[in-house]
Design a protein around this motif. Sequence first.
Motif, PDB file in Angstrom:
ATOM      1  N   HIS A  28      46.041  44.609  37.608  1.00 57.14           N
ATOM      2  CA  HIS A  28      46.103  43.185  37.930  1.00 57.14           C
ATOM      3  C   HIS A  28      47.399  42.922  38.685  1.00 57.14           C
ATOM      4  O   HIS A  28      48.466  43.348  38.249  1.00 57.14           O
ATOM      5  CB  HIS A  28      46.072  42.317  36.661  1.00 57.14           C
ATOM      6  CG  HIS A  28      44.763  42.367  35.950  1.00 57.14           C
ATOM      7  ND1 HIS A  28      44.470  43.282  34.964  1.00 57.14           N
ATOM      8  CD2 HIS A  28      43.637  41.605  36.088  1.00 57.14           C
ATOM      9  CE1 HIS A  28      43.240  43.091  34.531  1.00 57.14           C
ATOM     10  NE2 HIS A  28      42.708  42.084  35.195  1.00 57.14           N
ATOM     11  N   GLU A  64      38.849  41.679  44.189  1.00 56.89           N
ATOM     12  CA  GLU A  64      39.073  42.967  43.551  1.00 56.89           C
ATOM     13  C   GLU A  64      39.004  44.052  44.622  1.00 56.89           C
ATOM     14  O   GLU A  64      38.090  44.050  45.457  1.00 56.89           O
ATOM     15  CB  GLU A  64      38.042  43.240  42.453  1.00 56.89           C
ATOM     16  CG  GLU A  64      38.375  44.451  41.605  1.00 56.89           C
ATOM     17  CD  GLU A  64      37.703  44.448  40.242  1.00 56.89           C
ATOM     18  OE1 GLU A  64      36.714  43.714  40.060  1.00 56.89           O
ATOM     19  OE2 GLU A  64      38.166  45.212  39.367  1.00 56.89           O
ATOM     20  N   GLN A  78      42.585  43.944  40.513  1.00 52.99           N
ATOM     21  CA  GLN A  78      42.270  42.525  40.661  1.00 52.99           C
ATOM     22  C   GLN A  78      43.501  41.829  41.237  1.00 52.99           C
ATOM     23  O   GLN A  78      44.553  41.797  40.595  1.00 52.99           O
ATOM     24  CB  GLN A  78      41.916  41.930  39.307  1.00 52.99           C
ATOM     25  CG  GLN A  78      41.410  40.499  39.374  1.00 52.99           C
ATOM     26  CD  GLN A  78      40.054  40.384  40.055  1.00 52.99           C
ATOM     27  OE1 GLN A  78      39.115  41.061  39.699  1.00 52.99           O
ATOM     28  NE2 GLN A  78      39.985  39.524  41.050  1.00 52.99           N
TER      29      GLN A  78
END
Lengths: 116, 115
Positions: free
Chosen positions: A10, A88, A111
């Motif tokens: 992330h 993503e 992501q």
Amino acid sequence: AQSVSQHNHHVILSEAASLELGCNYSYGGTVNLFWYVQYPGQHLQLLLKYFSGDPLVKGIKGFEAEFIKSKFSFNLRKPSVQWSDTAEYFCAVNAGITGGGNKLTFGTGTQLKVEL
Amino acid sequence: KAGVTQTPRYLIKTRGQQVTLSCSPISGHRSVSWYQQTPGQGLQFLFEYFSETQRNKGNFPGRFSGRQFSNSRSEMNVSTLELGDSALYLCASSLDSGGLSYEQYFGPGTRLTVT
């Protein structure tokens, strides 16, 4: 069996920040390398590809990636991200297939969220 | 040029049933590959068909099978469905001509839910 590692799962950036997403693969022979992007609600789209030649490849929407054979890496970069880059991102490798063809091994994905 | 199309887009099946998914590649593309996408396992390669023959295969059980027709359209079949087969099934096509390498283009996927 080959594997692909994406180090960042992330990432959150502000608009105009620079982006670098890491990708490493485990195969020692000839490889074809790809970055795909999946925008929210949309299907996988090809961002850029490397088959041979210049190790610095440019893709769509201002993205680029550099193939460094000695490091088994294919990192994705963009100098200045936009809110619309929220998506993503998947690194993928096609390698070591006897008889040719396609058998992509994907990383787990990163992501990316870009904040205004 | 139309992209890769997949039908149906959504499917709900019961455990033990079988299912057939369909994929139409981009016009002129001769290679069709199938992938399974799940939150836990990510994107995994199922198999690839080229000229009506399975050319490459992933590590999935024999319940997963496929075929390709002379017009390059492809189907995949999953028999004796299990709850763990719930996933997004993606089809990708590639030009694949003259032994050169080409990129794959993905369809929107079929969302299979097994209850």
